[in-house]
Design an enzyme around this catalytic site. Structure first.
Site, PDB file in Angstrom:
ATOM      1  N   ASP A 243      -7.290  -2.020   8.180  1.00 59.80           N
ATOM      2  CA  ASP A 243      -7.531  -0.966   8.496  1.00 59.80           C
ATOM      3  C   ASP A 243      -7.063  -0.451  10.086  1.00 59.80           C
ATOM      4  OD1 ASP A 243      -9.596  -2.697   9.248  1.00 59.80           O
ATOM      5  OD2 ASP A 243     -11.138  -1.329   9.293  1.00 59.80           O
TER       6      ASP A 243
ATOM      7  N   LYS B 296      -8.198  -8.326   5.357  1.00 58.38           N
ATOM      8  CA  LYS B 296      -9.487  -7.850   5.632  1.00 58.38           C
ATOM      9  C   LYS B 296     -10.496  -8.766   5.723  1.00 58.38           C
ATOM     10  CE  LYS B 296     -12.066  -4.222   5.959  1.00 58.38           C
ATOM     11  NZ  LYS B 296     -12.211  -3.274   7.112  1.00 58.38           N
TER      12      LYS B 296
ATOM     13  N   TYR C 291      -3.037  -6.903  -8.290  1.00 57.94           N
ATOM     14  CA  TYR C 291      -2.285  -6.530  -9.157  1.00 57.94           C
ATOM     15  C   TYR C 291      -2.226  -7.363 -10.379  1.00 57.94           C
ATOM     16  CZ  TYR C 291       0.328  -2.979  -6.374  1.00 57.94           C
ATOM     17  OH  TYR C 291       0.691  -1.786  -5.773  1.00 57.94           O
TER      18      TYR C 291
ATOM     19  N   ASP D  68       4.453   2.074   2.598  1.00 61.11           N
ATOM     20  CA  ASP D  68       4.682   3.632   2.309  1.00 61.11           C
ATOM     21  C   ASP D  68       4.439   4.200   3.517  1.00 61.11           C
ATOM     22  OD1 ASP D  68       5.205   3.314  -0.504  1.00 61.11           O
ATOM     23  OD2 ASP D  68       3.895   5.195  -0.861  1.00 61.11           O
TER      24      ASP D  68
ATOM     25  N   ASP E  11       1.772  -2.886  -0.345  1.00 63.64           N
ATOM     26  CA  ASP E  11       2.323  -1.624  -0.875  1.00 63.64           C
ATOM     27  C   ASP E  11       1.719  -0.531  -0.201  1.00 63.64           C
ATOM     28  OD1 ASP E  11       2.897   0.092  -3.094  1.00 63.64           O
ATOM     29  OD2 ASP E  11       0.759   0.348  -3.670  1.00 63.64           O
TER      30      ASP E  11
HETATM   31  C1  IPM Z   1       6.162  -0.174  -5.289  1.00 60.53           C
HETATM   32  C2  IPM Z   1       5.636   0.641  -6.316  1.00 60.53           C
HETATM   33  C3  IPM Z   1       4.675   0.040  -7.480  1.00 60.53           C
HETATM   34  C4  IPM Z   1       3.964  -0.952  -6.826  1.00 60.53           C
HETATM   35  C5  IPM Z   1       4.183   0.714  -8.517  1.00 60.53           C
HETATM   36  C6  IPM Z   1       5.239   1.794  -9.053  1.00 60.53           C
HETATM   37  C7  IPM Z   1       3.638  -0.187  -9.485  1.00 60.53           C
HETATM   38  O1  IPM Z   1       4.366   1.453  -5.509  1.00 60.53           O
HETATM   39  O2  IPM Z   1       6.963  -0.951  -5.682  1.00 60.53           O
HETATM   40  O3  IPM Z   1       5.538  -0.047  -3.998  1.00 60.53           O
HETATM   41  O4  IPM Z   1       2.708  -0.532  -6.496  1.00 60.53           O
HETATM   42  O5  IPM Z   1       4.268  -2.263  -6.583  1.00 60.53           O
HETATM   43 MG    MG Z   2       4.517   1.239  -3.257  1.00 57.56          MG
END
Ligand code: IPM
Ligand code: MG
Length: 376
Positions: free
Chosen positions: A228, A196, A149, A256, A252
């Protein structure tokens, strides 16, 4: 005590989920005598529209004067064609690095009430849970101010090639792993480092640092997984995990994935910590639900405010030192789910269960507050 809280509702469903979260805080304030003074600020798309910049300098400066930051979400389709450095998401990165909050704590827990919103089969959940329950409770500690990032990026002269770089220093890794170990000490004392290392040099450095840091935590059982494999293990046997510590990008992605297993991305809160202490001597933190701005459902009162409300609870815990109050909020959320209240995203998938009532963001917030008031 009086706490000054920077509020960035942001874009899309951000304002709809932040309003109930502040109402919950005010309920805590009314009952406990603590005062939450909000400093409302702009960042993201709304800031671009007004000032041309995703994170105006004054916003960051004002946030730094506060004890904590509560943020909704930023972004939306109308800003997607802007160049990278002017996109709403830059505001998040600027806040994270500007506040120095290098560790992002993302608890992902399948509450028993949300069992039917989890896509996994019973035996998958039960087989990896030490108590044989169809539940899991894990915490992802995501490095937040380094890695891909924030690494060097660019384009070739003809713009037909592009690069992003993953760079980590020993210190960046060490402080993140320490945070992971501290978190594990307060939980089931298991730490899984996800990387990784079979391909990436930066991952091999993570393993070297881990070997040193883990010596200081002999009670913690440390393990390693390639990312993975970790992604696969999460859906195969989520109950095996306690704390997962990992890089910015892997955290990240895995958070999710974990959120879908917990019923919905709308449920997950996060706390970003590790920067300088606030003026009141407590950890300054940035608190945000992990969901995005969800422009497709914005303004319809159908968003799930629980991720934002639970983020406010984390704020009470870490930045205000109000553990009892934090738990009261978490219990009120649980009680609202016990009562069968569901926003659409956490309703039983594919059918309407007889004991569930689908409510909007406002109604869910009101229910949590009513249940909270009973216990305070
Ligand atoms: C998160 C989001 C952010 C990230 C995006 C919106 C930049 O996906 O906070 O997980 O990737 O950190
Ligand atoms: Mg995210």
């Amino acid at each position: 005590m009086t706490y000054s809280i920077a509020l960035i509702p942001g874009d899309g469903i951000g304002p709809e989920v932040i309003t109930p979260a502040t109402e919950v805080l005010d309920t805590i304030g009314d009952a406990s005598g603590h005062v939450f003074n909000y400093v409302e600020l702009e960042a993201g798309g709304c800031a671009i529209d007004r000032t041309g910049e995703p994170l105006p300098k004054e916003t960051l400066e004002a946030v730094k004067q506060c004890d904590a930051l509560l943020l909704g979400a930023v972004g939306g389709p109308q800003w997607e064609t802007l160049p990278g450095h002017l996109r709403p998401e830059r505001a998040l990165l600027g806040l994270r690095s500007g506040l120095g909050v290098f560790a992002n704590l993302r608890p992902a827990k399948l509450l028993p009430q949300l069992r039917s919103a989890c896509p996994l089969k019973d035996d998958v959940l039960v087989s990896s849970n030490s108590e044989g329950k169809a539940e899991f409770d894990l915490l992802i500690v995501r490095e937040l101010t380094g890695g891909l990032y924030f690494g060097e990026r660019g384009r070739s002269a003809d713009h037909r090639a592009a690069f992003d770089t993953e760079t980590y220093t020993w210190d960046e890794i060490e402080r993140t792993l320490r945070m992971g170990c501290e978190a594990a000490m307060g939980r089931r004392k298991k730490l899984c480092i996800v990387d990784k290392a079979n391909v990436l040099e930066s991952s091999r450095l993570w393993r070297e640092v881990a070997a040193v840091v883990s010596k200081a935590y002999p009670d913690i059982e440390t393990s390693f997984l390639y990312v993975d494999n970790a992604a696969m293990q999460l859906v195969r046997a989520p109950g095996q995990f306690d704390v997962i510590a990992t890089s910015n990008l892997f955290g990240d992605i895995l958070s999710d994935e974990a959120s879908a297993l917990a019923g919905s991305i709308g449920m997950l809160p996060s706390a970003s910590l590790g920067g300088p202490l606030a003026k009141n001597g407590r950890p300054m933190g940035m608190y945000e639900p992990i969901h995005g701005s969800a422009p497709d459902i914005a303004g319809k009162n159908i968003a799930n405010p629980l991720g934002a409300i639970l983020s406010a609870a984390l704020m009470l815990r870490y930045s205000c030192g109000l553990e009892k109050e934090a738990r009261a909020v978490e219990d009120a959320v649980s009680a609202a789910l016990d009562a069968g209240l569901r926003t659409r995203d956490i309703a039983a998938k594919g059918r309407t269960a007889a004991n569930e009532t689908i409510v909007g963001a406002r109604e869910m917030g009101e229910a949590v507050i009513a249940l909270l008031e009973k216990t305070l």
